[in-house]
Write a protein that holds these residues in place. Structure first.
Motif, PDB file in Angstrom:
ATOM      1  N   ILE A   1       0.837  -1.208   0.000  1.00 52.09           N
ATOM      2  CA  ILE A   1       0.000   0.000   0.000  1.00 52.09           C
ATOM      3  C   ILE A   1       0.867   1.251   0.000  1.00 52.09           C
ATOM      4  CG2 ILE A   1      -1.580   1.363   1.437  1.00 52.09           C
ATOM      5  CD1 ILE A   1      -2.909  -1.298   2.217  1.00 52.09           C
ATOM      6  N   ILE A   2       1.893   1.255   0.834  1.00 52.84           N
ATOM      7  CA  ILE A   2       2.786   2.409   0.918  1.00 52.84           C
ATOM      8  C   ILE A   2       3.518   2.625  -0.399  1.00 52.84           C
ATOM      9  CG2 ILE A   2       4.920   3.223   2.005  1.00 52.84           C
ATOM     10  CD1 ILE A   2       3.913   2.039   4.629  1.00 52.84           C
ATOM     11  N   VAL A   3       3.926   1.545  -1.042  1.00 50.44           N
ATOM     12  CA  VAL A   3       4.727   1.649  -2.260  1.00 50.44           C
ATOM     13  C   VAL A   3       3.861   1.949  -3.493  1.00 50.44           C
ATOM     14  CG1 VAL A   3       6.253   0.404  -3.831  1.00 50.44           C
ATOM     15  CG2 VAL A   3       6.557   0.182  -1.359  1.00 50.44           C
ATOM     16  N   PHE A   4       2.685   1.354  -3.576  1.00 51.42           N
ATOM     17  CA  PHE A   4       1.883   1.485  -4.801  1.00 51.42           C
ATOM     18  C   PHE A   4       0.608   2.310  -4.629  1.00 51.42           C
ATOM     19  CE2 PHE A   4       4.313  -2.488  -5.395  1.00 51.42           C
ATOM     20  CZ  PHE A   4       4.953  -2.168  -6.597  1.00 51.42           C
ATOM     21  N   ALA A   5      -0.231   1.951  -3.662  1.00 43.09           N
ATOM     22  CA  ALA A   5      -1.533   2.619  -3.537  1.00 43.09           C
ATOM     23  C   ALA A   5      -1.394   4.082  -3.125  1.00 43.09           C
ATOM     24  CB  ALA A   5      -2.407   1.863  -2.524  1.00 43.09           C
ATOM     25  N   ALA A   6      -0.529   4.355  -2.158  1.00 43.93           N
ATOM     26  CA  ALA A   6      -0.385   5.737  -1.677  1.00 43.93           C
ATOM     27  C   ALA A   6       0.130   6.689  -2.768  1.00 43.93           C
ATOM     28  CB  ALA A   6       0.522   5.771  -0.443  1.00 43.93           C
ATOM     29  N   PRO A   7       1.214   6.346  -3.474  1.00 39.46           N
ATOM     30  CA  PRO A   7       1.649   7.244  -4.557  1.00 39.46           C
ATOM     31  C   PRO A   7       0.599   7.421  -5.641  1.00 39.46           C
ATOM     32  CG  PRO A   7       3.407   5.732  -3.968  1.00 39.46           C
ATOM     33  CD  PRO A   7       2.183   5.256  -3.261  1.00 39.46           C
ATOM     34  N   LEU A   8      -0.113   6.355  -5.978  1.00 41.00           N
ATOM     35  CA  LEU A   8      -1.139   6.443  -7.020  1.00 41.00           C
ATOM     36  C   LEU A   8      -2.227   7.440  -6.634  1.00 41.00           C
ATOM     37  CD1 LEU A   8      -2.602   5.481  -9.590  1.00 41.00           C
ATOM     38  CD2 LEU A   8      -3.589   3.629  -8.216  1.00 41.00           C
ATOM     39  N   LEU A   9      -2.834   7.246  -5.470  1.00 35.26           N
ATOM     40  CA  LEU A   9      -3.948   8.100  -5.058  1.00 35.26           C
ATOM     41  C   LEU A   9      -3.495   9.520  -4.764  1.00 35.26           C
ATOM     42  CD1 LEU A   9      -6.922   8.354  -4.378  1.00 35.26           C
ATOM     43  CD2 LEU A   9      -6.404   7.587  -2.052  1.00 35.26           C
ATOM     44  N   GLU A  10      -2.408   9.662  -4.019  1.00 31.91           N
ATOM     45  CA  GLU A  10      -1.961  10.999  -3.617  1.00 31.91           C
ATOM     46  C   GLU A  10      -1.507  11.836  -4.802  1.00 31.91           C
ATOM     47  OE1 GLU A  10       0.920  10.289  -0.554  1.00 31.91           O
ATOM     48  OE2 GLU A  10      -0.556   9.302   0.759  1.00 31.91           O
ATOM     49  N   GLU A  11      -0.833  11.223  -5.757  1.00 30.56           N
ATOM     50  CA  GLU A  11      -0.395  11.989  -6.926  1.00 30.56           C
ATOM     51  C   GLU A  11      -1.565  12.371  -7.819  1.00 30.56           C
ATOM     52  OE1 GLU A  11       2.596  13.341  -7.298  1.00 30.56           O
ATOM     53  OE2 GLU A  11       2.854  12.452  -5.309  1.00 30.56           O
ATOM     54  N   LEU A  12      -2.534  11.491  -7.960  1.00 26.85           N
ATOM     55  CA  LEU A  12      -3.701  11.830  -8.760  1.00 26.85           C
ATOM     56  C   LEU A  12      -4.478  12.996  -8.148  1.00 26.85           C
ATOM     57  CD1 LEU A  12      -5.117   8.348  -9.877  1.00 26.85           C
ATOM     58  CD2 LEU A  12      -3.849  10.016 -11.246  1.00 26.85           C
ATOM     59  N   VAL A  13      -4.498  13.056  -6.824  1.00 21.60           N
ATOM     60  CA  VAL A  13      -5.199  14.158  -6.152  1.00 21.60           C
ATOM     61  C   VAL A  13      -4.384  15.444  -6.211  1.00 21.60           C
ATOM     62  CG1 VAL A  13      -6.035  15.029  -3.935  1.00 21.60           C
ATOM     63  CG2 VAL A  13      -6.536  12.674  -4.605  1.00 21.60           C
ATOM     64  N   PHE A  14      -3.123  15.403  -5.770  1.00 20.25           N
ATOM     65  CA  PHE A  14      -2.348  16.626  -5.590  1.00 20.25           C
ATOM     66  C   PHE A  14      -1.694  17.106  -6.884  1.00 20.25           C
ATOM     67  CE2 PHE A  14      -2.622  14.980  -1.274  1.00 20.25           C
ATOM     68  CZ  PHE A  14      -2.967  16.127  -0.576  1.00 20.25           C
ATOM     69  N   ARG A  15      -0.935  16.254  -7.557  1.00 15.41           N
ATOM     70  CA  ARG A  15      -0.260  16.674  -8.794  1.00 15.41           C
ATOM     71  C   ARG A  15      -1.106  16.391 -10.034  1.00 15.41           C
ATOM     72  NH1 ARG A  15       2.581  17.153  -4.233  1.00 15.41           N
ATOM     73  NH2 ARG A  15       2.670  14.862  -4.188  1.00 15.41           N
ATOM     74  N   GLY A  16      -2.268  15.776  -9.832  1.00 19.00           N
ATOM     75  CA  GLY A  16      -3.188  15.541 -10.930  1.00 19.00           C
ATOM     76  C   GLY A  16      -4.327  16.541 -10.916  1.00 19.00           C
ATOM     77  N   TYR A  17      -5.358  16.259 -10.137  1.00 22.16           N
ATOM     78  CA  TYR A  17      -6.582  17.064 -10.144  1.00 22.16           C
ATOM     79  C   TYR A  17      -6.358  18.491  -9.637  1.00 22.16           C
ATOM     80  CZ  TYR A  17     -11.461  18.296  -9.371  1.00 22.16           C
ATOM     81  OH  TYR A  17     -12.678  18.926  -9.391  1.00 22.16           O
ATOM     82  N   LEU A  18      -5.794  18.631  -8.445  1.00 16.22           N
ATOM     83  CA  LEU A  18      -5.620  19.974  -7.869  1.00 16.22           C
ATOM     84  C   LEU A  18      -4.636  20.808  -8.677  1.00 16.22           C
ATOM     85  CD1 LEU A  18      -5.555  19.135  -4.046  1.00 16.22           C
ATOM     86  CD2 LEU A  18      -7.474  19.953  -5.423  1.00 16.22           C
ATOM     87  N   PHE A  19      -3.550  20.191  -9.119  1.00 17.91           N
ATOM     88  CA  PHE A  19      -2.551  20.913  -9.912  1.00 17.91           C
ATOM     89  C   PHE A  19      -3.182  21.426 -11.207  1.00 17.91           C
ATOM     90  CE2 PHE A  19       1.133  21.707 -12.484  1.00 17.91           C
ATOM     91  CZ  PHE A  19       2.144  22.031 -11.591  1.00 17.91           C
TER      92      PHE A  19
END
Length: 274
Positions: free
Chosen positions: A178-196
């Motif tokens: 989860i730390i290696v795959f799920a967290a980067p996937l979700l967090e990047e889509l939110v912060f550097r994806g949608y919000l950015f």
């Protein structure tokens, strides 16, 4: 009789039409972006879903314990169940379970709100290929960052805290994944994806968007780490934001985030080094 149109007049007309067409396309592209305030509102929804996921996991685990005791014919003591739940939520298993519930709740909503009639969700989230030549230099930047972070932790002799102590040496495979795959996937889509994407073309511009998303990213991890480590999470977010800007893709910061978390998972979860 109408006056003849000269060659220069025709060229000017064509040029004006081209400019208007280009302006219309730019306007249309901007209109397809999520509105800044709309994105801010959905950020509040994501935060709410974050806490709902935690609540549902805790409530579900408490219900599971009660059902288990009832099935065994034992007396269900609410106080005892509450104490057991309190002890459970600090374990790696609970951490993994809570994040999975959050992941299942937030990701579908994110994909839904990022989808527009004239713009697919993947375009909104900048899920697209990036130049391969950018990968090695950014990995070099990441390695320099990790080395500096390790040196700072050793220099300041930072107390690891309960969160890190729970992870250290646990060898919990699901949590590591989860730390290696799920967290980067979700967090990047939110912060550097949608919000950015939403804030980049607002009055915030690149600098404001980079700063705001990095602050929010660091705040997401508040309570888990020492303030010095949080400052390094903020710097990591800055690096990821610049990588997003330079590459035009969320995949590059996602990969860098994955590599950073992979390093942490191996060192902390499997080798127990704090």
């Amino acid at each position: 009789m109408e006056p003849a149109v000269g060659a220069s007049d025709k060229e000017n007309t064509v040029s004006d039409n081209a400019e208007r067409g280009a302006a219309a396309r730019v306007h249309s592209a901007v209109e397809q972006l999520p509105k800044p305030w709309r994105a801010t509102g959905w950020l509040m929804v994501f935060a709410l879903l974050h806490f709902v996921g935690v609540f549902l996991y805790i409530a579900g685990y408490g219900g599971y314990l009660g059902a288990k005791l009832g099935a065994a014919g034992q007396v269900v003591d609410p106080a005892a169940i509450q104490a057991e739940v309190a002890a459970h939520i600090t374990t790696p298993t609970a951490m993994a379970g809570m994040y999975l519930v959050q992941f299942v709740f937030i990701l579908p909503v994110l994909l839904l709100v990022a989808r527009f009639r004239t713009q697919p969700a993947l375009d909104t989230l900048a899920v697209k290929a990036f130049p391969r030549k950018q990968l090695l230099p950014w990995i070099g930047v990441l390695l320099a960052f990790i080395a500096l972070e390790v040196a700072a932790v050793q220099w300041f002799d930072i107390e690891p805290g309960q969160f890190m102590e729970t992870l250290a040496g646990s060898k919990h495979l699901l949590l590591a994944l989860i730390i290696v795959f799920a967290a980067p996937l979700l967090e990047e889509l939110v912060f550097r994806g949608y919000l950015f994407r939403a804030w980049r073309h607002s009055r915030l511009g690149f600098s404001g968007t980079l700063l705001l998303t990095s602050i929010l990213f660091a705040l997401l991890h508040a309570g888990q780490y020492h303030w010095i480590q949080l400052s390094f999470i903020f710097v990591l977010a800055l690096i990821l934001g610049v990588a997003r800007e330079k590459s035009g893709s969320v995949l590059l910061p996602m990969l860098l985030h994955l590599l950073n978390n992979l390093t942490s998972a191996v060192v902390v979860i499997y080798f127990g080094i704090l």
